[in-house]
Design an enzyme around this catalytic site. Structure first.
Site, PDB file in Angstrom:
ATOM      1  N   SER A  91     -11.530 -11.884  93.963  1.00  0.00           N
ATOM      2  CA  SER A  91     -11.619 -13.283  93.892  1.00  0.00           C
ATOM      3  C   SER A  91     -13.005 -13.764  94.086  1.00  0.00           C
ATOM      4  O   SER A  91     -13.800 -13.325  94.899  1.00  0.00           O
ATOM      5  CB  SER A  91     -10.950 -13.832  95.102  1.00  0.00           C
ATOM      6  OG  SER A  91     -11.203 -15.154  95.235  1.00  0.00           O
ATOM      7  N   HIS A 148     -10.264 -13.286  89.657  1.00  0.00           N
ATOM      8  CA  HIS A 148      -9.330 -14.184  90.168  1.00  0.00           C
ATOM      9  C   HIS A 148     -10.168 -15.462  90.750  1.00  0.00           C
ATOM     10  O   HIS A 148     -10.982 -15.497  91.221  1.00  0.00           O
ATOM     11  CB  HIS A 148      -8.613 -13.584  91.472  1.00  0.00           C
ATOM     12  CG  HIS A 148      -7.556 -14.620  91.758  1.00  0.00           C
ATOM     13  ND1 HIS A 148      -6.175 -14.494  91.445  1.00  0.00           N
ATOM     14  CD2 HIS A 148      -7.514 -15.480  92.987  1.00  0.00           C
ATOM     15  CE1 HIS A 148      -5.527 -15.301  91.932  1.00  0.00           C
ATOM     16  NE2 HIS A 148      -6.219 -15.975  92.748  1.00  0.00           N
ATOM     17  N   ASP A 152     -10.080 -18.898  92.127  1.00  0.00           N
ATOM     18  CA  ASP A 152      -9.061 -19.909  93.187  1.00  0.00           C
ATOM     19  C   ASP A 152      -9.894 -21.315  92.911  1.00  0.00           C
ATOM     20  O   ASP A 152     -10.897 -21.738  93.052  1.00  0.00           O
ATOM     21  CB  ASP A 152      -9.566 -19.570  94.625  1.00  0.00           C
ATOM     22  CG  ASP A 152      -8.719 -18.323  94.778  1.00  0.00           C
ATOM     23  OD1 ASP A 152      -7.536 -18.085  94.545  1.00  0.00           O
ATOM     24  OD2 ASP A 152      -9.407 -17.435  95.351  1.00  0.00           O
ATOM     25  N   MET A 179      -9.254 -25.061  93.913  1.00  0.00           N
ATOM     26  CA  MET A 179      -8.790 -25.872  94.938  1.00  0.00           C
ATOM     27  C   MET A 179      -9.245 -27.421  94.876  1.00  0.00           C
ATOM     28  O   MET A 179     -10.492 -27.574  94.659  1.00  0.00           O
ATOM     29  CB  MET A 179      -9.304 -25.234  96.701  1.00  0.00           C
ATOM     30  CG  MET A 179      -8.829 -23.933  96.802  1.00  0.00           C
ATOM     31  SD  MET A 179      -9.427 -23.397  98.265  1.00  0.00           S
ATOM     32  CE  MET A 179      -9.163 -21.474  98.066  1.00  0.00           C
ATOM     33  N   HIS A 233      -6.192 -19.587  89.451  1.00  0.00           N
ATOM     34  CA  HIS A 233      -5.063 -19.811  90.337  1.00  0.00           C
ATOM     35  C   HIS A 233      -5.269 -21.396  90.523  1.00  0.00           C
ATOM     36  O   HIS A 233      -6.153 -21.610  91.523  1.00  0.00           O
ATOM     37  CB  HIS A 233      -5.213 -18.878  91.494  1.00  0.00           C
ATOM     38  CG  HIS A 233      -4.328 -19.212  92.609  1.00  0.00           C
ATOM     39  ND1 HIS A 233      -4.344 -18.401  93.786  1.00  0.00           N
ATOM     40  CD2 HIS A 233      -3.316 -19.844  92.988  1.00  0.00           C
ATOM     41  CE1 HIS A 233      -3.534 -18.730  94.818  1.00  0.00           C
ATOM     42  NE2 HIS A 233      -2.580 -19.524  94.080  1.00  0.00           N
ATOM     43  N   MET A 262      -4.557 -24.314  93.029  1.00  0.00           N
ATOM     44  CA  MET A 262      -4.127 -24.589  94.118  1.00  0.00           C
ATOM     45  C   MET A 262      -4.357 -26.214  94.108  1.00  0.00           C
ATOM     46  O   MET A 262      -5.128 -26.714  94.854  1.00  0.00           O
ATOM     47  CB  MET A 262      -4.798 -23.870  95.353  1.00  0.00           C
ATOM     48  CG  MET A 262      -4.207 -22.409  95.468  1.00  0.00           C
ATOM     49  SD  MET A 262      -5.107 -21.346  96.796  1.00  0.00           S
ATOM     50  CE  MET A 262      -6.285 -20.856  95.816  1.00  0.00           C
ATOM     51  N   MET A 278       1.672 -15.309  97.926  1.00  0.00           N
ATOM     52  CA  MET A 278       0.495 -15.523  98.815  1.00  0.00           C
ATOM     53  C   MET A 278       1.003 -15.192 100.199  1.00  0.00           C
ATOM     54  O   MET A 278       1.956 -14.994 100.902  1.00  0.00           O
ATOM     55  CB  MET A 278       0.345 -17.084  98.863  1.00  0.00           C
ATOM     56  CG  MET A 278      -0.013 -17.882  97.713  1.00  0.00           C
ATOM     57  SD  MET A 278      -1.669 -17.200  97.331  1.00  0.00           S
ATOM     58  CE  MET A 278      -2.871 -17.710  99.053  1.00  0.00           C
ATOM     59  N   GLY A 319      -5.913 -21.665 101.139  1.00  0.00           N
ATOM     60  CA  GLY A 319      -7.158 -22.660 101.501  1.00  0.00           C
ATOM     61  C   GLY A 319      -8.261 -22.240 101.954  1.00  0.00           C
ATOM     62  O   GLY A 319      -9.204 -22.801 101.825  1.00  0.00           O
ATOM     63  N   GLY A 344     -10.784 -14.790 103.806  1.00  0.00           N
ATOM     64  CA  GLY A 344     -11.259 -14.112 104.969  1.00  0.00           C
ATOM     65  C   GLY A 344      -9.966 -13.952 106.041  1.00  0.00           C
ATOM     66  O   GLY A 344     -10.253 -13.793 107.074  1.00  0.00           O
ATOM     67  N   ASP A 380      -1.896 -12.033  97.053  1.00  0.00           N
ATOM     68  CA  ASP A 380      -3.133 -12.611  97.232  1.00  0.00           C
ATOM     69  C   ASP A 380      -3.343 -13.140  98.671  1.00  0.00           C
ATOM     70  O   ASP A 380      -2.498 -14.101  99.037  1.00  0.00           O
ATOM     71  CB  ASP A 380      -3.260 -14.080  96.273  1.00  0.00           C
ATOM     72  CG  ASP A 380      -4.870 -14.746  96.505  1.00  0.00           C
ATOM     73  OD1 ASP A 380      -5.420 -14.176  97.186  1.00  0.00           O
ATOM     74  OD2 ASP A 380      -4.763 -15.757  95.764  1.00  0.00           O
ATOM     75  N   GLY A 429      -5.670 -11.435 102.245  1.00  0.00           N
ATOM     76  CA  GLY A 429      -6.022 -10.407 103.301  1.00  0.00           C
ATOM     77  C   GLY A 429      -5.756  -9.175 102.944  1.00  0.00           C
ATOM     78  O   GLY A 429      -5.846  -8.323 103.703  1.00  0.00           O
ATOM     79  N   GLY A 452     -10.942 -10.949  97.912  1.00  0.00           N
ATOM     80  CA  GLY A 452     -12.218 -11.339  97.887  1.00  0.00           C
ATOM     81  C   GLY A 452     -13.147 -11.007  98.908  1.00  0.00           C
ATOM     82  O   GLY A 452     -13.888 -10.349  98.581  1.00  0.00           O
TER      83      GLY A 452
END
Length: 211
Positions: A9, A34, A36, A38, A67, A69, A138, A143, A146, A176, A178, A198
């Site tokens: 990511s 990937h 993200d 947002m 992705h 979001m 997910m 959002g 980490g 996606d 953790g 990520g």
């Protein structure tokens, strides 16, 4: 043997040097990057958009896994397709007419994915599984990078894999949130094809070769 893929990511990369981040992903042997997206509304933070995609698209032949979001994702499909997306994934929770959205993405010549947050059961996806290219589970609340993987979300992966087998479907399963060195083998064992990582990838804590 089933193919498995790591999708780093870009959210966890050094944004002052994205070219080096892309190079690291390529050297690792990954097929996907990937991205993200947002909007500060569907999720709390704002990341980046089409301008960043256009700027890095000439740097690589990696598959751009976008992705979204965001609220009203259907308003963004065409511009992200033009910016260089290969796969466009939107959230089931962000729209009413999900089937229409899948058709729109396919009409743009792109692969279509649907993501679900941890609180959404997979039964909400079942009618759409024959139509999509990727089901994205997910494993954290979206959002922020980490976060720790929510173990109960992995049950969704095995359930989706069972449905795929029983109905002879061909969609890929992506996870996606953790994903790290301690849990990536379980993620793939339960049936995932793609694992998004990520902070663990860019910190060097995760070592995995796509197979």
């Amino acid at each position: 043997m089933k193919s498995t893929f790591l999708a780093p990511s870009l959210l966890s990369a050094d944004f002052s040097n994205l070219a080096t981040a892309i190079e690291k992903i390529e050297v690792s042997g990954c097929k996907y990057v990937h991205l993200d997206i947002m909007d500060g509304r569907f999720v709390p933070e704002i990341t980046y958009g089409q301008t960043v995609l256009r700027s890095i698209r000439p740097l690589t032949n990696l598959q751009f896994d976008v992705h979204l979001m965001v609220e009203k994702p259907e308003e963004q499909f065409e511009s992200f397709a033009e910016a260089g997306a290969d796969l466009i994934t939107f959230h089931l929770e962000s729209c009413v007419h999900a089937h229409r959205n899948v058709e729109k993405i396919h009409s743009l010549g792109k692969k279509a994915g649907i993501a679900i947050v941890p609180s959404t059961p997979i039964c909400m996806l079942e009618e759409l599984l024959p139509e999509i290219d990727v089901a994205l589970v997910m494993s954290v609340n979206p959002g922020f990078g980490g976060q720790k993987l929510i173990p109960s979300c992995i049950k969704k992966v095995s359930a989706l894999d069972q449905i795929r087998f029983e109905k002879g479907l061909s969609f890929l399963i992506s996870v996606d949130g953790g994903v790290n060195q301690q849990n990536i083998e379980q993620v793939f064992f339960e049936g995932a094809d793609i694992a998004v990582s990520g902070s663990a990838f860019f910190s060097g804590a995760l070592k995995w070769e796509s197979k």
